[in-house]
Design a protein around this motif. Structure first.
Motif, mmCIF file in Angstrom:
data_model
loop_
_atom_site.group_PDB
_atom_site.id
_atom_site.type_symbol
_atom_site.label_atom_id
_atom_site.label_comp_id
_atom_site.label_asym_id
_atom_site.label_seq_id
_atom_site.Cartn_x
_atom_site.Cartn_y
_atom_site.Cartn_z
ATOM 1 N N ALA A 302 0.782 -1.077 0.154
ATOM 2 C CA ALA A 302 0.048 0.090 0.048
ATOM 3 C C ALA A 302 0.828 1.307 0.023
ATOM 4 N N ILE A 303 2.166 1.268 0.728
ATOM 5 C CA ILE A 303 2.880 2.588 1.016
ATOM 6 C C ILE A 303 3.140 2.956 -0.440
ATOM 7 N N VAL A 304 3.767 2.062 -1.169
ATOM 8 C CA VAL A 304 4.448 2.441 -2.580
ATOM 9 C C VAL A 304 3.308 3.324 -3.252
ATOM 10 N N GLY A 305 2.352 3.209 -3.144
ATOM 11 C CA GLY A 305 1.243 4.112 -3.972
ATOM 12 C C GLY A 305 0.996 5.434 -3.638
ATOM 13 N N SER A 306 1.824 6.025 -2.701
ATOM 14 C CA SER A 306 2.068 7.529 -2.374
ATOM 15 C C SER A 306 2.076 8.168 -3.583
ATOM 16 N N PRO A 307 1.230 9.150 -3.813
ATOM 17 C CA PRO A 307 1.489 10.010 -5.350
ATOM 18 C C PRO A 307 2.702 10.820 -5.099
ATOM 19 N N HIS A 308 3.334 11.435 -3.900
ATOM 20 C CA HIS A 308 4.478 12.120 -3.795
ATOM 21 C C HIS A 308 5.702 11.596 -3.927
ATOM 22 N N ILE A 309 5.776 10.202 -4.184
ATOM 23 C CA ILE A 309 7.309 9.504 -4.275
ATOM 24 C C ILE A 309 7.634 9.524 -5.595
ATOM 25 N N ARG A 310 8.917 10.224 -5.439
ATOM 26 C CA ARG A 310 9.692 10.492 -6.635
ATOM 27 C C ARG A 310 10.939 9.810 -6.818
ATOM 28 N N THR A 311 11.606 9.026 -5.715
ATOM 29 C CA THR A 311 12.602 8.064 -5.726
ATOM 30 C C THR A 311 12.069 6.607 -4.879
ATOM 31 N N LEU A 312 12.183 5.663 -5.856
ATOM 32 C CA LEU A 312 11.769 4.178 -5.400
ATOM 33 C C LEU A 312 12.978 3.195 -6.014
ATOM 34 N N ARG A 313 12.898 2.418 -5.044
ATOM 35 C CA ARG A 313 13.812 1.432 -5.039
ATOM 36 C C ARG A 313 12.918 0.217 -4.716
ATOM 37 N N GLN A 327 2.801 4.859 -8.476
ATOM 38 C CA GLN A 327 2.670 5.940 -9.539
ATOM 39 C C GLN A 327 3.627 5.986 -10.478
ATOM 40 N N TRP A 328 3.739 5.352 -11.471
ATOM 41 C CA TRP A 328 5.063 5.108 -12.285
ATOM 42 C C TRP A 328 5.323 6.636 -13.006
ATOM 43 N N GLY A 329 4.117 7.217 -13.324
ATOM 44 C CA GLY A 329 4.482 8.441 -14.042
ATOM 45 C C GLY A 329 5.169 9.512 -13.269
ATOM 46 N N ASN A 330 5.022 9.324 -12.051
ATOM 47 C CA ASN A 330 5.382 10.535 -11.023
ATOM 48 C C ASN A 330 7.095 10.316 -10.701
#
Length: 403
Positions: A302-313, A327-330
């Motif tokens: 659930a946490i990975v769905g945050s729309p403000h995430i810009r850096t993800l591993r 939110q891949w596009g973000n």
């Protein structure tokens, strides 16, 4: 000096009887004056020492650092924090280090929330290990079976006494108690630390650490929840409770999490991974990098769905979009490990996956167990960002947008 003495010093001639008598009188006078001179010298030395102490005190009071305002002092403290990682809970580095210098510095440090907004938290790892008993190395299950047999043969009181008296077990129990104390203090420190951070954005990294103990025969790495002395079963969950409490504390401060690095297994991080995007409104960087994430689809937490995430591993079973909460596009920075899947037979899913990432500046892809390097290297993916290939191997790809 007496001219007769001066003349005699320039030769090896013996003094006449009259000269001897005169020189003896001079010697007696000099010996009589020496104590007074020594007393005067001692007084002057003490006065010199007192003056030097006063000069040091004056210079200390007039030191330029005392003239700094608290906000400038706090800014200097910020510059002492490590640049490449979150600070740990160690008195050998800031912010704890600067808070122990004096009361003024401590007050300045404790009233600077940004000084406490970053934290690295190690949690003791459950490591499958051997339990030393009677010269044998037994797994937890083997130890239980063995001791049950001894219980039937010798009675409960007899085998528990033997277990407690065993030198390795005594050392082990002492070590467990020490670790429990460390973890208890760590839990308290985490809560204090985050309270000091006020309402600032938090950068948290939490990892597993290995707890070891040594005996006179060898060194062991043990699983404190399972390999604990069986005569102290009530103590087994204590350190585990502290680790769980630390995770709960982070959940309590979820609304302020901005940067989160999870180096603990998914089952331990479950309360954090289950946070809805609404509960982590400030989260802009998330890294899930424990090996345990290789067996689960971390893109569906659930946490990975945050729309403000810009850096993800993250790690995903295959380059798929369906079912993922991201939110891949973000995303601006993406590091992804593709663990399994059939993409190497059909590159279309990989193209669809990367095409959804329209704003990437940096992309790192690691292909776990890639079996067809040629398919990977020949796959052409078109995305809006002009990413330049900085390094490429059969199992990994690193791209970044050229400046």
């Amino acid at each position: 000096m007496n001219p007769v003495v001066t003349s005699l010093l320039q030769t090896n001639d013996a003094a006449s009887p009259s000269d001897v008598a005169a020189i003896q009188r001079l010697l007696k006078e000099a010996l009589g004056l020496l104590p007074a001179v020594e007393d005067e010298f001692s007084a002057l030395a003490q006065r010199r020492k007192a003056l030097q102490a006063s000069i040091h005190d004056y210079e200390t009071v007039l030191a330029p650092i005392r003239l700094l305002s608290q906000d400038i002092l706090q800014y200097i403290f910020l510059l002492t924090l490590p640049d490449d990682r979150n600070p740990g809970m160690s008195s050998k580095e800031s912010p704890l280090l600067v808070s122990q210098v004096c009361s003024t510095w401590r007050q300045a440090a404790l009233t600077a929330p940004c000084l406490w907004s970053r934290l690295h938290i190690p949690i003791i790892r459950r490591n499958k290990a051997m339990l030393p008993y009677g010269g044998l190395n037994l797994t937890h299950l083997q130890a239980i079976t063995y001791l049950q047999q001894r219980q039937r043969a010798d009675g409960e009181e007899g085998y528990l006494k033997e277990l407690d008296d065993h030198p390795s077990n005594s050392e082990y129990n002492r070590h467990v108690r020490k670790v429990n104390s460390v973890m208890s203090n760590r839990r308290q420190m985490v809560e204090q630390w985050l309270k000091r951070a006020g309402m600032t954005d938090l950068s948290i990294s939490i990892v597993e650490a290995t707890a070891t103990f040594s005996t006179s025969q060898s060194s062991h790495t043990c699983e404190f929840g399972l390999c604990l002395s069986l005569s102290s079963k009530e103590a087994a969950p204590e350190w585990t409770r502290h680790g769980v409490d630390i995770v709960k504390i982070l959940v309590k401060y979820a609304s302020r999490l901005a940067v989160l690095d999870l180096g603990i297994p998914p089952q331990r991080a479950k309360p954090i991974l289950g946070l809805s995007p609404a509960k982590v409104p400030r989260l802009r960087s998330l890294r899930l990098w424990h090996p345990g994430y290789q067996s689960v689809a971390s893109s569906r937490h659930a946490i990975v769905g945050s729309p403000h995430i810009r850096t993800l591993r993250i790690t995903i079973p295959a380059p798929i979009i369906s079912g993922a909460r991201v939110q891949w596009g973000n995303l601006v920075h993406l590091a992804v490990t593709i663990h399994t899947g059939s993409w190497y037979r059909d590159p279309k899913p990989l193209r669809e996956f990367l095409s959804a990432c329209q704003n990437l500046v940096v992309l790192s892809v690691v292909i776990s167990k890639a079996r067809a390097a040629s398919s990977y290297q020949n796959t052409v993916v078109s995305i809006s960002s002009a990413l330049h290939v900085y390094s490429s191997r059969a199992d990994s790809l690193y791209l970044a947008k050229q400046s």
